[in-house]
Design a protein around this motif. Sequence first.
Motif, PDB file in Angstrom:
ATOM      1  N   GLY A 218      -9.145   7.535   0.448  1.00 45.99           N
ATOM      2  CA  GLY A 218      -9.755   7.687   1.752  1.00 45.99           C
ATOM      3  C   GLY A 218     -11.126   8.343   1.698  1.00 45.99           C
ATOM      4  N   GLN A 219     -11.464   8.928   0.558  1.00 44.53           N
ATOM      5  CA  GLN A 219     -12.758   9.600   0.413  1.00 44.53           C
ATOM      6  C   GLN A 219     -13.798   8.712  -0.288  1.00 44.53           C
ATOM      7  OE1 GLN A 219     -11.485  13.071  -1.715  1.00 44.53           O
ATOM      8  NE2 GLN A 219     -10.475  13.971   0.069  1.00 44.53           N
ATOM      9  N   VAL A 220     -13.420   7.490  -0.621  1.00 47.08           N
ATOM     10  CA  VAL A 220     -14.349   6.582  -1.302  1.00 47.08           C
ATOM     11  C   VAL A 220     -15.261   5.932  -0.266  1.00 47.08           C
ATOM     12  CG1 VAL A 220     -14.578   4.500  -2.707  1.00 47.08           C
ATOM     13  CG2 VAL A 220     -12.761   6.146  -3.210  1.00 47.08           C
ATOM     14  N   SER A 221     -16.545   6.234  -0.362  1.00 49.24           N
ATOM     15  CA  SER A 221     -17.544   5.648   0.533  1.00 49.24           C
ATOM     16  C   SER A 221     -18.914   5.828  -0.105  1.00 49.24           C
ATOM     17  CB  SER A 221     -17.518   6.348   1.902  1.00 49.24           C
ATOM     18  OG  SER A 221     -18.031   7.662   1.778  1.00 49.24           O
ATOM     19  N   ALA A 222     -19.931   5.337   0.563  1.00 44.94           N
ATOM     20  CA  ALA A 222     -21.303   5.470   0.045  1.00 44.94           C
ATOM     21  C   ALA A 222     -21.662   6.939  -0.195  1.00 44.94           C
ATOM     22  CB  ALA A 222     -22.288   4.833   1.011  1.00 44.94           C
TER      23      ALA A 222
ATOM     24  N   ARG B 134       0.824  -1.215   0.000  1.00 43.39           N
ATOM     25  CA  ARG B 134       0.000   0.000   0.000  1.00 43.39           C
ATOM     26  C   ARG B 134       0.856   1.262   0.000  1.00 43.39           C
ATOM     27  NH1 ARG B 134      -2.771   3.370   3.784  1.00 43.39           N
ATOM     28  NH2 ARG B 134      -4.822   4.033   2.984  1.00 43.39           N
ATOM     29  N   ASP B 135       2.009   1.212   0.668  1.00 44.53           N
ATOM     30  CA  ASP B 135       2.831   2.423   0.782  1.00 44.53           C
ATOM     31  C   ASP B 135       3.515   2.814  -0.521  1.00 44.53           C
ATOM     32  OD1 ASP B 135       4.866   0.574   0.582  1.00 44.53           O
ATOM     33  OD2 ASP B 135       5.662   0.898   2.590  1.00 44.53           O
ATOM     34  N   ALA B 136       3.368   1.976  -1.554  1.00 48.89           N
ATOM     35  CA  ALA B 136       3.935   2.327  -2.861  1.00 48.89           C
ATOM     36  C   ALA B 136       3.112   3.401  -3.579  1.00 48.89           C
ATOM     37  CB  ALA B 136       4.018   1.082  -3.747  1.00 48.89           C
ATOM     38  N   ILE B 137       1.844   3.513  -3.223  1.00 45.52           N
ATOM     39  CA  ILE B 137       0.933   4.429  -3.922  1.00 45.52           C
ATOM     40  C   ILE B 137       1.278   5.875  -3.568  1.00 45.52           C
ATOM     41  CG2 ILE B 137      -1.499   4.978  -4.332  1.00 45.52           C
ATOM     42  CD1 ILE B 137      -2.162   2.227  -3.112  1.00 45.52           C
TER      43      ILE B 137
ATOM     44  N   MET C 129      -9.472  -0.443   0.636  1.00 40.81           N
ATOM     45  CA  MET C 129      -8.310   0.373   0.286  1.00 40.81           C
ATOM     46  C   MET C 129      -7.663   1.003   1.516  1.00 40.81           C
ATOM     47  SD  MET C 129      -9.243   2.138  -3.391  1.00 40.81           S
ATOM     48  CE  MET C 129     -10.559   3.165  -2.734  1.00 40.81           C
ATOM     49  N   ALA C 130      -8.393   1.084   2.620  1.00 37.69           N
ATOM     50  CA  ALA C 130      -7.842   1.683   3.846  1.00 37.69           C
ATOM     51  C   ALA C 130      -6.938   0.716   4.603  1.00 37.69           C
ATOM     52  CB  ALA C 130      -8.986   2.136   4.756  1.00 37.69           C
ATOM     53  N   LYS C 131      -7.006  -0.561   4.276  1.00 39.98           N
ATOM     54  CA  LYS C 131      -6.213  -1.560   4.994  1.00 39.98           C
ATOM     55  C   LYS C 131      -4.787  -1.617   4.448  1.00 39.98           C
ATOM     56  CE  LYS C 131      -9.821  -4.751   6.560  1.00 39.98           C
ATOM     57  NZ  LYS C 131     -11.027  -3.984   6.198  1.00 39.98           N
ATOM     58  N   ASP C 132      -3.829  -1.690   5.361  1.00 40.68           N
ATOM     59  CA  ASP C 132      -2.437  -1.790   4.940  1.00 40.68           C
ATOM     60  C   ASP C 132      -2.149  -3.208   4.438  1.00 40.68           C
ATOM     61  OD1 ASP C 132       0.079  -0.730   4.513  1.00 40.68           O
ATOM     62  OD2 ASP C 132       0.830  -1.334   6.480  1.00 40.68           O
ATOM     63  N   PHE C 133      -1.215  -3.319   3.516  1.00 36.13           N
ATOM     64  CA  PHE C 133      -0.820  -4.642   3.031  1.00 36.13           C
ATOM     65  C   PHE C 133       0.575  -4.577   2.444  1.00 36.13           C
ATOM     66  CE2 PHE C 133      -2.798  -2.546  -0.589  1.00 36.13           C
ATOM     67  CZ  PHE C 133      -1.940  -2.850  -1.638  1.00 36.13           C
ATOM     68  N   ASP C 134       1.243  -5.699   2.429  1.00 35.96           N
ATOM     69  CA  ASP C 134       2.551  -5.834   1.785  1.00 35.96           C
ATOM     70  C   ASP C 134       2.758  -7.313   1.471  1.00 35.96           C
ATOM     71  OD1 ASP C 134       5.179  -5.976   0.959  1.00 35.96           O
ATOM     72  OD2 ASP C 134       5.905  -4.539   2.452  1.00 35.96           O
ATOM     73  N   PHE C 135       2.698  -7.624   0.178  1.00 36.74           N
ATOM     74  CA  PHE C 135       2.829  -9.020  -0.259  1.00 36.74           C
ATOM     75  C   PHE C 135       4.208  -9.302  -0.859  1.00 36.74           C
ATOM     76  CE2 PHE C 135      -1.812  -8.205  -0.562  1.00 36.74           C
ATOM     77  CZ  PHE C 135      -2.221  -9.128   0.394  1.00 36.74           C
ATOM     78  N   SER C 136       5.212  -8.499  -0.465  1.00 35.67           N
ATOM     79  CA  SER C 136       6.551  -8.636  -1.054  1.00 35.67           C
ATOM     80  C   SER C 136       7.123 -10.041  -0.868  1.00 35.67           C
ATOM     81  CB  SER C 136       7.508  -7.613  -0.448  1.00 35.67           C
ATOM     82  OG  SER C 136       7.077  -6.300  -0.715  1.00 35.67           O
ATOM     83  N   GLU C 137       7.027 -10.570   0.344  1.00 32.72           N
ATOM     84  CA  GLU C 137       7.622 -11.889   0.594  1.00 32.72           C
ATOM     85  C   GLU C 137       6.900 -12.979  -0.188  1.00 32.72           C
ATOM     86  OE1 GLU C 137      10.541 -12.706   1.982  1.00 32.72           O
ATOM     87  OE2 GLU C 137      10.677 -10.527   1.902  1.00 32.72           O
TER      88      GLU C 137
END
Length: 272
Positions: free
Chosen positions: A143-147, A131-134, A183-191
Amino acid sequence: MTDSTAAGSGQYAEVNGINLYYETHGSGHPMILLHGGLGSGEMFGPILPTLADHHQVITADLQGHGRTADIDRPLDIRLMGDDIAALIDHLGLRKPDVVGYSLGGGVALQVAIKHPEKVGRLVTASAHVSRDAIYPEILQQQGQVSAAAAEFMKDTPMYELYQRVAPRPEDFPKLLDKIGEAMAKDFDFSEEVRGLRMPTLVVAADADMAPPSHYVKVFELLDGGLRDGGWQGEARPKGGHALAILPGLTHYDIFLSPLFAAVTLAFLDQKS
């Protein structure tokens, strides 16, 4: 389904607790083709004939997108990866290639990570692995995407598509809420990427949602970009992996580009 315009030319598969819509085009070695967020398989329309000239192309509408109704679970690329793995089994496909763009690229990556025995070759386009690549300004927009944003999106192609084909058009605000939460959740699938063994093509636009350097780093995780490739290509990445940064494109038009179709086919049709 009450609205006849919502009926596509494809079929539904009851897999993994979801009624997944898919279409099949062309013939040849099968390719699963996965769309981006707020889209559907239809978004590949301009390049689909080119791809289907060479492969049997199966487009699937992911959870809550296109003609696939949402179910009571989060929008999580890992769960959607399980959906696609179940679709591969349902269709009796033997090691299809899996190609995904943006959200679909993340899902394709999860199919490869969690179900490697089901995947021939993998193509991830405009799909960052952390996520931190964006770019920060994009994270702010996400962060503004919602209903609450549904009303402002009524003139967009995404809204028009959803209203035209979704089994429950009134679910659009719920979809925005779920995408915003995802989209608000952090992730890193590098490994996990480092462990991929099937030949993998990393594709991005030269003006994508993350800088080109991010996709170069993903290539490095796959043993790429670390040395000269040699006269005969003997020192290229050991797993047959490759990288393509496509010129003159952005995150928002790469999936329409003949260049994307061309590099995808060139990679998938390698004999090694």
